[in-house]
Structure formats: C-alpha cells, structure tokens
Design a protein around this motif. Structure first.
Motif, PDB file in Angstrom:
ATOM      1  N   GLU A   1       0.989  -1.028  -0.194  1.00 53.88           N
ATOM      2  CA  GLU A   1      -0.474  -0.176   0.225  1.00 53.88           C
ATOM      3  C   GLU A   1       1.013   1.359   0.392  1.00 53.88           C
ATOM      4  O   GLU A   1       2.403   1.637   0.673  1.00 53.88           O
ATOM      5  CB  GLU A   1      -0.982   0.201   1.459  1.00 53.88           C
ATOM      6  CG  GLU A   1      -2.404   0.934   1.364  1.00 53.88           C
ATOM      7  CD  GLU A   1      -2.615   1.193   2.620  1.00 53.88           C
ATOM      8  OE1 GLU A   1      -2.194   0.446   3.534  1.00 53.88           O
ATOM      9  OE2 GLU A   1      -3.299   2.298   2.560  1.00 53.88           O
ATOM     10  N   ILE A   2       0.546   2.314  -0.899  1.00 51.51           N
ATOM     11  CA  ILE A   2       1.392   3.103  -0.372  1.00 51.51           C
ATOM     12  C   ILE A   2       0.823   3.948   0.109  1.00 51.51           C
ATOM     13  O   ILE A   2      -0.547   4.525   0.222  1.00 51.51           O
ATOM     14  CB  ILE A   2       1.324   4.223  -2.320  1.00 51.51           C
ATOM     15  CG1 ILE A   2       1.842   2.754  -3.550  1.00 51.51           C
ATOM     16  CG2 ILE A   2       1.644   5.452  -2.225  1.00 51.51           C
ATOM     17  CD1 ILE A   2       3.337   2.648  -3.077  1.00 51.51           C
ATOM     18  N   LEU A   3       1.405   4.826   0.824  1.00 50.67           N
ATOM     19  CA  LEU A   3       1.823   5.660   1.701  1.00 50.67           C
ATOM     20  C   LEU A   3       1.751   6.971   2.019  1.00 50.67           C
ATOM     21  O   LEU A   3       2.798   6.708   1.703  1.00 50.67           O
ATOM     22  CB  LEU A   3       1.667   5.899   3.224  1.00 50.67           C
ATOM     23  CG  LEU A   3       0.619   4.383   3.729  1.00 50.67           C
ATOM     24  CD1 LEU A   3       1.640   3.120   4.721  1.00 50.67           C
ATOM     25  CD2 LEU A   3      -0.371   4.655   4.146  1.00 50.67           C
ATOM     26  N   VAL A   4       1.398   8.565   1.179  1.00 50.80           N
ATOM     27  CA  VAL A   4       2.001   9.949   1.384  1.00 50.80           C
ATOM     28  C   VAL A   4       2.518   9.872   2.541  1.00 50.80           C
ATOM     29  O   VAL A   4       2.103  10.309   3.959  1.00 50.80           O
ATOM     30  CB  VAL A   4       1.351  10.952   0.703  1.00 50.80           C
ATOM     31  CG1 VAL A   4       0.324  10.741   1.634  1.00 50.80           C
ATOM     32  CG2 VAL A   4       1.811  11.995  -0.358  1.00 50.80           C
ATOM     33  N   ARG A   5       3.699  10.830   2.417  1.00 50.63           N
ATOM     34  CA  ARG A   5       4.680  11.504   3.141  1.00 50.63           C
ATOM     35  C   ARG A   5       4.662  13.300   2.699  1.00 50.63           C
ATOM     36  O   ARG A   5       5.305  13.002   1.864  1.00 50.63           O
ATOM     37  CB  ARG A   5       5.635  11.324   3.892  1.00 50.63           C
ATOM     38  CG  ARG A   5       5.610  10.275   5.401  1.00 50.63           C
ATOM     39  CD  ARG A   5       5.644   9.028   4.468  1.00 50.63           C
ATOM     40  NE  ARG A   5       4.852   7.408   5.147  1.00 50.63           N
ATOM     41  CZ  ARG A   5       3.983   7.306   6.022  1.00 50.63           C
ATOM     42  NH1 ARG A   5       3.104   7.829   5.113  1.00 50.63           N
ATOM     43  NH2 ARG A   5       3.444   6.502   6.744  1.00 50.63           N
ATOM     44  N   LEU A   6       5.126  13.794   3.514  1.00 49.81           N
ATOM     45  CA  LEU A   6       5.241  15.472   3.446  1.00 49.81           C
ATOM     46  C   LEU A   6       6.870  15.681   4.226  1.00 49.81           C
ATOM     47  O   LEU A   6       6.661  15.398   5.684  1.00 49.81           O
ATOM     48  CB  LEU A   6       4.577  16.797   3.361  1.00 49.81           C
ATOM     49  CG  LEU A   6       4.906  17.617   3.468  1.00 49.81           C
ATOM     50  CD1 LEU A   6       5.402  18.108   1.851  1.00 49.81           C
ATOM     51  CD2 LEU A   6       3.187  18.787   3.518  1.00 49.81           C
TER      52      LEU A   6
ATOM     53  N   ASN B   1      -4.500   5.177  -2.297  1.00 46.43           N
ATOM     54  CA  ASN B   1      -5.937   5.560  -1.174  1.00 46.43           C
ATOM     55  C   ASN B   1      -6.101   6.793  -2.549  1.00 46.43           C
ATOM     56  O   ASN B   1      -4.804   7.848  -2.307  1.00 46.43           O
ATOM     57  CB  ASN B   1      -4.455   6.501   0.507  1.00 46.43           C
ATOM     58  CG  ASN B   1      -4.692   5.121   0.792  1.00 46.43           C
ATOM     59  OD1 ASN B   1      -5.661   4.187   1.797  1.00 46.43           O
ATOM     60  ND2 ASN B   1      -3.294   4.372   0.984  1.00 46.43           N
ATOM     61  N   VAL B   2      -7.618   6.808  -2.255  1.00 46.35           N
ATOM     62  CA  VAL B   2      -8.202   8.312  -3.049  1.00 46.35           C
ATOM     63  C   VAL B   2      -9.333   8.625  -1.518  1.00 46.35           C
ATOM     64  O   VAL B   2      -9.711   8.207  -1.267  1.00 46.35           O
ATOM     65  CB  VAL B   2      -8.338   7.981  -4.785  1.00 46.35           C
ATOM     66  CG1 VAL B   2      -7.541   8.365  -5.052  1.00 46.35           C
ATOM     67  CG2 VAL B   2      -9.138   6.751  -3.980  1.00 46.35           C
ATOM     68  N   SER B   3      -8.991   9.873  -1.882  1.00 48.36           N
ATOM     69  CA  SER B   3      -9.787  10.316  -0.980  1.00 48.36           C
ATOM     70  C   SER B   3     -11.654  10.894  -1.727  1.00 48.36           C
ATOM     71  O   SER B   3     -11.596  11.208  -3.155  1.00 48.36           O
ATOM     72  CB  SER B   3      -9.811  11.810  -0.596  1.00 48.36           C
ATOM     73  OG  SER B   3     -10.019  13.235  -0.613  1.00 48.36           O
TER      74      SER B   3
ATOM     75  N   PHE C   1      -7.805   0.885  -6.221  1.00 48.28           N
ATOM     76  CA  PHE C   1      -7.798   1.963  -5.093  1.00 48.28           C
ATOM     77  C   PHE C   1      -8.581   1.704  -3.913  1.00 48.28           C
ATOM     78  O   PHE C   1      -9.212   1.328  -3.725  1.00 48.28           O
ATOM     79  CB  PHE C   1      -8.602   2.741  -6.552  1.00 48.28           C
ATOM     80  CG  PHE C   1      -7.638   3.347  -7.519  1.00 48.28           C
ATOM     81  CD1 PHE C   1      -6.290   4.614  -7.131  1.00 48.28           C
ATOM     82  CD2 PHE C   1      -7.429   2.412  -8.489  1.00 48.28           C
ATOM     83  CE1 PHE C   1      -5.486   4.529  -8.101  1.00 48.28           C
ATOM     84  CE2 PHE C   1      -6.353   2.659  -9.275  1.00 48.28           C
ATOM     85  CZ  PHE C   1      -5.775   3.714  -9.568  1.00 48.28           C
ATOM     86  N   GLU C   2      -8.167   2.579  -3.059  1.00 49.60           N
ATOM     87  CA  GLU C   2      -9.088   2.112  -1.528  1.00 49.60           C
ATOM     88  C   GLU C   2      -9.729   3.562  -1.275  1.00 49.60           C
ATOM     89  O   GLU C   2      -8.595   5.032  -1.600  1.00 49.60           O
ATOM     90  CB  GLU C   2      -7.503   2.071  -0.415  1.00 49.60           C
ATOM     91  CG  GLU C   2      -6.459   1.019  -0.490  1.00 49.60           C
ATOM     92  CD  GLU C   2      -5.821   0.735   0.495  1.00 49.60           C
ATOM     93  OE1 GLU C   2      -5.915   1.373   1.772  1.00 49.60           O
ATOM     94  OE2 GLU C   2      -5.673  -0.382   0.572  1.00 49.60           O
ATOM     95  N   ILE C   3     -10.712   3.223  -1.101  1.00 46.77           N
ATOM     96  CA  ILE C   3     -11.758   4.758  -0.782  1.00 46.77           C
ATOM     97  C   ILE C   3     -12.201   4.381   0.383  1.00 46.77           C
ATOM     98  O   ILE C   3     -12.304   3.019   0.452  1.00 46.77           O
ATOM     99  CB  ILE C   3     -13.103   4.973  -1.939  1.00 46.77           C
ATOM    100  CG1 ILE C   3     -13.454   5.857  -1.506  1.00 46.77           C
ATOM    101  CG2 ILE C   3     -13.027   3.490  -2.079  1.00 46.77           C
ATOM    102  CD1 ILE C   3     -13.843   7.030  -2.256  1.00 46.77           C
TER     103      ILE C   3
ATOM    104  N   LEU D   1       6.371  14.401   7.846  1.00 50.29           N
ATOM    105  CA  LEU D   1       5.190  14.771   7.860  1.00 50.29           C
ATOM    106  C   LEU D   1       4.192  13.807   7.851  1.00 50.29           C
ATOM    107  O   LEU D   1       3.979  13.643   6.648  1.00 50.29           O
ATOM    108  CB  LEU D   1       4.908  16.254   7.726  1.00 50.29           C
ATOM    109  CG  LEU D   1       5.500  17.357   8.264  1.00 50.29           C
ATOM    110  CD1 LEU D   1       5.036  18.703   7.658  1.00 50.29           C
ATOM    111  CD2 LEU D   1       5.090  17.868   9.751  1.00 50.29           C
ATOM    112  N   TYR D   2       3.296  13.382   8.319  1.00 45.85           N
ATOM    113  CA  TYR D   2       2.609  12.099   8.337  1.00 45.85           C
ATOM    114  C   TYR D   2       0.992  12.533   7.727  1.00 45.85           C
ATOM    115  O   TYR D   2       0.352  13.795   8.195  1.00 45.85           O
ATOM    116  CB  TYR D   2       2.341  11.765   9.376  1.00 45.85           C
ATOM    117  CG  TYR D   2       3.405  10.804   9.328  1.00 45.85           C
ATOM    118  CD1 TYR D   2       3.553   8.928   8.881  1.00 45.85           C
ATOM    119  CD2 TYR D   2       4.546  11.449  10.326  1.00 45.85           C
ATOM    120  CE1 TYR D   2       5.169   8.547   9.268  1.00 45.85           C
ATOM    121  CE2 TYR D   2       6.075  10.512  10.139  1.00 45.85           C
ATOM    122  CZ  TYR D   2       5.600   9.540   9.806  1.00 45.85           C
ATOM    123  OH  TYR D   2       6.987   8.740   9.487  1.00 45.85           O
ATOM    124  N   PRO D   3       0.207  12.243   7.043  1.00 42.85           N
ATOM    125  CA  PRO D   3      -1.365  12.803   5.789  1.00 42.85           C
ATOM    126  C   PRO D   3      -2.364  12.822   7.292  1.00 42.85           C
ATOM    127  O   PRO D   3      -3.174  13.423   6.683  1.00 42.85           O
ATOM    128  CB  PRO D   3      -0.959  11.435   5.385  1.00 42.85           C
ATOM    129  CG  PRO D   3      -0.340   9.944   5.700  1.00 42.85           C
ATOM    130  CD  PRO D   3       0.536  10.707   6.220  1.00 42.85           C
TER     131      PRO D   3
END
Ligand code: C2E
Ligand code: CA
Ligand code: CA
Length: 595
Positions: free
Chosen positions: A386-391, A446-448, A477-479, A400-402
C-alpha cells in the motif's frame, strides 16, 4: 352655444314701447314687448327674459304689483327688474316691491342703453358661469366615476401587492423544501442574539445548534433527490416539533444541515432537546419504495459568546466543531469552548494549506509503502503493497504524516492535487524500476472521496496507466467506507470506470460506517480493509474482537477477501487467522518505508 338674451319691455303706451324698443334693439339682444302687467306675467314663462323694463303707471295691475308677482315666482326671484318712472318719489316703493334699479322718464338714450348693456353683460357672464359650472360639474362627475373605478382597481392592486409582498416576505425567510425558516432568517435572528449578548441584555446564554443527517447522502444517492427532499421534509417536521416556539428558532441551513438557535435555558435546555431528539430519531423510520431506512443525526451546540461578532463567525465555528467531533466519532455534543477549539483548528489548517501548496511546488512529497502479509495458508505469496504519502518538512527534513495534512487538504480543495501527484509519481517509479514492477502483484493507492467526485479523476488514472504503460490489474484503489457510501453514486461510477481497465477497489477503514447490507450489495468493490482501530487491541478488547468477527462474516457473505490493518503483534495474527482473515498489514510485519 351662446344664448341670445331677451329683454321684456312693459308699458301701456305704444309710443313708449316703440322708443324703448328702438334704443335697446341696437344692443345684442332680442326684445319682447307687453302692453300690460298681466300680459307681461303671461309672457314671462315662455320668453324667460334676462331683464324686465317695467313702467310703473299702467292700467290694470300697475308696475309695482307686476313686480311683486314676478318675485312671487321662485324661478324669477333673481330676474333683474328696472322700473321706468317719472315719479322719483315712488322709487322706494319700487325697491320694496322687489325692483333692482330704475330709469327716470323722460328717458335718456345713453342712460337706458348703459343700464341695459350692463344687465346684458351680467346676464352673459352669469350664463357663461352657469355653463362653466355645468361643464365643471360634468367633469367632476366623470372624474369621480373615473376615480371610483381607479380606486377600485387600486384597492385590488393594493390587495394583490400586499398578498405578493407577504408571500415574498415568506419566501425570502423560508426554505422551499421543509417550510422551515431559511439561512437569511437565521442570519437576522442570530445577529439579533449577538447584539443581545454584546449589550448583555440576554438573561441566558443563547446556544447555536448545528444538526446534520448522517445518512442523507446515502438515501439521496440511492433513492434519488425526490426521496432526499421527502426525507428532509419529514425530519424537518420531527425536529421542528421538538422545538419550543418561544425559545427556539428552527431553520434549514443548507443541504442536509439544520440549525436551531436556543434563546433561553442555557446548556440544560440544549441537553434536554438533544435527549428527546435522540428518542424521536431512534423511532423514526423513513420509508421509500417499500424500503425502510433508519437515520441518525450529528448534532453539536456551541454557546454564542461575547467574542462572536457575526453570523458567519458562529456558523463557521459550529461547522469546525461539528467536523472535528465527527472526526473523533462524536455525534452529539455541547462544546463550551468552541472559540478556542476552532481557532486552533483553523490556524492549523491555514498553515497546512500553504505548506501543501509549497510542498507540491517544491517536490517535498514522498511516497512510502507498507507491505501486506498473507495470513491464511491458501493465500498466495504475492507481494502486495500500500502506498502512503508523506510530506518532508523543508526546514527540519522531518517527515510529516497524512493524518496531519489530509483533512486540511480536503478543506482547501487541494486533496486531489496530492492524490494525483501520488498516483503519477508511484506509476513513474514503477515504470522506471522494472525489477520492482515485476516483484509486486498489487499496489494499493488511497484516494479521497473529494477526488473521486471530480468528473475527470478516473480518466486521469487511465491516462497515467497508458502514459507509463502499466497493467491496470496490478492496481487497487482504496476509498474509505464512510466516504464511499456518502458519495454512493459518484463512487459507484468511479468504481465501474476503473474496473473497465482491470483495477480493483477496496473499502478502507471498514467498520466505522455501519453500512447496511443492501448498500454494500449495490457497490462493486473487491476487498474489505478492516479499520485498524478494531484490530490493534482485538486480543484484549472483546467488543473489538466481536466487531472484527462480524465484519469477517459479512465479508464472507459478500464473498470478498479481507485485509486487517494495524496488526501489531503475534496474538492479533493468531486471532485473525482463527477468524479466517486472508491478509494482514501492520508494524508487526512491516513498517512503512520509502518506495
Ligand atoms: P490508512 O489508509 O488506513 O493507512 C494505514 C495507516 O496506518 C498508515 O498511516 C500506516 O502508516 C498506519 N499503520 C500501518 N501499520 C500500523 C500499525 O500496525 N499500527 C498503527 N497504529 N498504524 C499503522 P499513515 O501513512 O499516517 O496514513 C494515514 C491515513 O492517511 C491513511 O490511512 C489514509 O487514509 C491516508 N492517506 C495516506 N496516503 C494517502 C494518499 O496518498 N491519499 C489520500 N487521499 N489519503 C492518504
Ligand atoms: Ca488505506
Ligand atoms: Ca485505516
């Protein structure tokens, strides 16, 4: 038409008649003569003279008597009578008899002419005046009739106008669907309450209550907007009936949001309102097309305090509070320190908005991944991630976490920029690293729901797959369950578009939404991811264990595989295996790392 005046000359001496006739004929008039008083009286009615020149001494009735008889006729009481006499002494008798003037004999032409001319002019003027009066009267009559008619029209118009004005006032202040007061009316009411608070004239602290219907989008999407309107109407009636007309001001704010201004009774009044509302809503069943729907409300209340200066401010505060309550799973609360809470929230958000834009421009986002592990023996040994975004924080370099910025991104409408960046960047990485691409069997992204709602979002994904020449079958795609059901129609459309290019769909954070079986059947998803909240302590929390158990049973009925998140230890692994969960994901197996 001008009337020619008649002068009646009365004298028993023919010579006198002739002389007078000669003098007067030169004037603009008609002359009638009578040789006796009796004859004169007889001629009166027929000739209607404008002047009588009357000799005094006559055979038969004399001039005085004739004059008296003329005056006796009401019609001639104003008729000018001028005596023609040689006896100046008789003059006073003449006036007594009703005469207006006299001419002495022997007559002088100039005198007679000027007297008669004067009388004629008077006559003409009187006539003109009479005509004018008649005309005027006629005009007045016409005008009056016109006026009456106009008045009637006007009255009708005034009544219509008044009705329309009342109706307009009503429409301006009420909501069409629910017949409750609308936002403008609430604005007025709250502004009034605010000024009461500012001037400290309120005996009680007023409260602002914000309510929304949790299942509204679900029912609206599933049954159509007519059903949605009917639900709003029915719930509006329920809510309004619970309000006290002297104390509460109940309105529909917008969409599925209702607001009540509770003027008196403080937080206790709000508490008791919430209590009875809970009972009524629990009993409330919405029936549409033979299907039954239960509904629930999110309701929060905040006090209107001196630091609130405008209606918009109150609404925004309430909205923030409602949002953060829902985020924490709270559906009914009175929040006394709303100002401080929302200030922190907004300040945080504002900061994040700029940081996100900055991050996108300066390429500060990163994608990390977490691997899933098979729990059942039958499950294949594929590598799923699973892909997880970070900043990355520009200054400190820390990640920084989502959970810190996703919500702000949603509020600022820039979440889809992040989602698009993550999708595109991940696909680029996979295309550039064939070894990695070969190794993985599935990549979850993950998609919003806000991205899913964008009409071209699915097209964007398809275009990226083509651009990087990647097989859609490897993508999932995870919603989140809640968002998927709140946007039922959009989500279903999105799901079917992605299915066409082989992608699969997971319902993420499953379990918090309490979706009904019927809705789930209608949604073409492929996988259930149980919310980590239930998993991470299921080995010590019987309720959560029960939840996981039920979700697994539901998934089996729907014939969908299950992934459990937040698998943090071996105890959990064993329990999940006992329940028949196919996949596990969590720190126990793998901590997210940079892709
Ligand atoms: P999620 O989809 O439920 O992702 C799982 C989250 O749980 C991740 O947090 C992950 O790091 C964390 N996690 C994994 N194993 C464990 C564990 O054993 N225990 C605990 N307590 N946590 C674990 P992360 O990366 O902070 O992501 C949080 C949420 O942000 C995600 O929840 C997802 O809903 C959202 N998100 C992440 N990336 C994206 C994205 O690209 N787009 C969108 N729209 N949302 C994203
Ligand atoms: Ca996820
Ligand atoms: Ca989750």
């Amino acid at each position: 038409m001008k009337q020619i005046p008649t002068v009646l000359i009365v004298d028993d001496v023919p010579e006198n008649l002739r002389v007078l006739n000669d003098v007067i004929s030169a004037l603009d008039c008609q002359v009638v003569v009578a040789n006796s008083g009796e004859r004169a009286l007889a001629l009166l009615e027929r000739t209607e003279p404008c002047l009588v020149l009357l000799d005094v001494m006559m055979g038969g009735i004399d001039g005085f008597e004739t004059c008296r008889q003329i005056r006796a006729n009401a019609k001639f009481k104003d008729l000018p009578v001028v005596f023609v006499t040689a006896l100046v002494d008789d003059i006073s008798r003449g006036f007594d008899a009703g005469g207006n003037d006299y001419i002495t004999k022997p007559i002088r032409v100039e005198e007679v002419r000027s007297r008669v001319a004067h009388q004629l002019e008077r006559f003409n003027l009187t006539n003109e005046l009479k005509d004018l009066n008649l005309m005027l009267e006629e005009k007045v009559r016409d005008r009056t009739a016109d006026l009456n008619l106009a008045n009637r029209h006007l009255r009708k118009e005034v009544n219509e106008r008044r009705y329309m004005q009342d109706r307009l006032n009503y429409l301006a202040q009420h909501d069409f669907v629910t017949q409750l007061y609308n936002r403008d009316a609430l604005d007025e009411h709250i502004t009034h309450l605010i000024s009461g608070v500012q001037s400290k004239t309120n005996a009680h602290v007023p409260y602002f209550v914000l309510i929304d219907i949790n299942e509204f989008h679900l029912i609206n999407d599933a049954c159509g907007c007519i059903a949605g309107d009917e639900l709003l109407h029915q719930l509006a009636t329920v809510i309004n009936d619970l309000c006290s007309p002297q104390r509460d001001f109940c309105t529909r704010l917008s969409g599925d949001k209702f607001a009540i201004a509770v003027g008196r009774g403080g937080s206790e009044a709000v508490e008791s309102l919430f209590r009875i509302m809970n009972q009524r809503i629990e009993d409330f069943v919405f029936v549409w097309d033979g299907r039954q729907f239960r509904t629930s409300l999110t309701k929060i209340a905040i006090p209107i305090t001196v630091d609130m200066v405008s209606f918009e401010q109150v609404i925004m505060l309430a909205d923030e509070v409602s949002y953060s309550c829902k985020k924490s799973g709270i559906y009914s609360r009175i929040v006394e320190n709303a100002g401080a809470l929302a200030y922190e929230e907004r300040r945080g958000n504002l900061n994040w908005g700029l940081r996100i834009i900055d991050g996108l421009e300066k390429d500060l986002f990163e994608v990390h991944f977490q691997q899933l592990f098979p729990l059942a023996e039958t499950t294949t040994l594929d590598k799923k991630i699973e892909i997880l975004v970070r900043l990355k924080d520009e200054k400190t370099g820390k990640l920084l976490y989502p959970n810190d910025f996703i919500r702000a991104a949603e509020r600022f409408g820039i979440i889809s920029k992040i989602d698009r960046w993550v999708i595109s960047h991940t696909m680029q990485q996979l295309a550039e690293r064939p070894h990695l691409w070969e190794e993985v069997s599935q990549v979850a992204l993950n998609v919003s729901a806000l991205s899913v709602r964008e009409a071209d979002f699915a097209d964007f994904i398809v275009a990226q797959l083509e651009k990087y020449q990647l097989d859609g079958q490897k993508f999932c795609f995870e919603i989140t369950e809640t968002e998927a059901l709140n946007n039922f129609v959009d989500t279903r459309h999105f799901m079917s578009l992605l299915h066409e290019c082989g992608c699969s769909i997971a319902l993420d954070d499953f379990g918090t939404g309490f979706s009904s079986f019927a809705y789930l059947m209608d949604l073409p998803f492929d996988l259930i991811k149980i919310d980590g909240l239930f998993v991470k302590d299921m080995h010590v929390n019987a309720i959560h264990h029960g939840m996981v158990d039920s979700i697994v049973k539901l998934a089996k009925m729907l014939n969908k595989p299950v992934v459990a998140e937040f698998v943090e230890n071996q105890d959990i692994v064993l329990q999940l295996q006992a329940l028949g969960v196919e996949w596990g994901q969590g720190y126990h197996f793998h901590k997210p790392e940079k892709l």
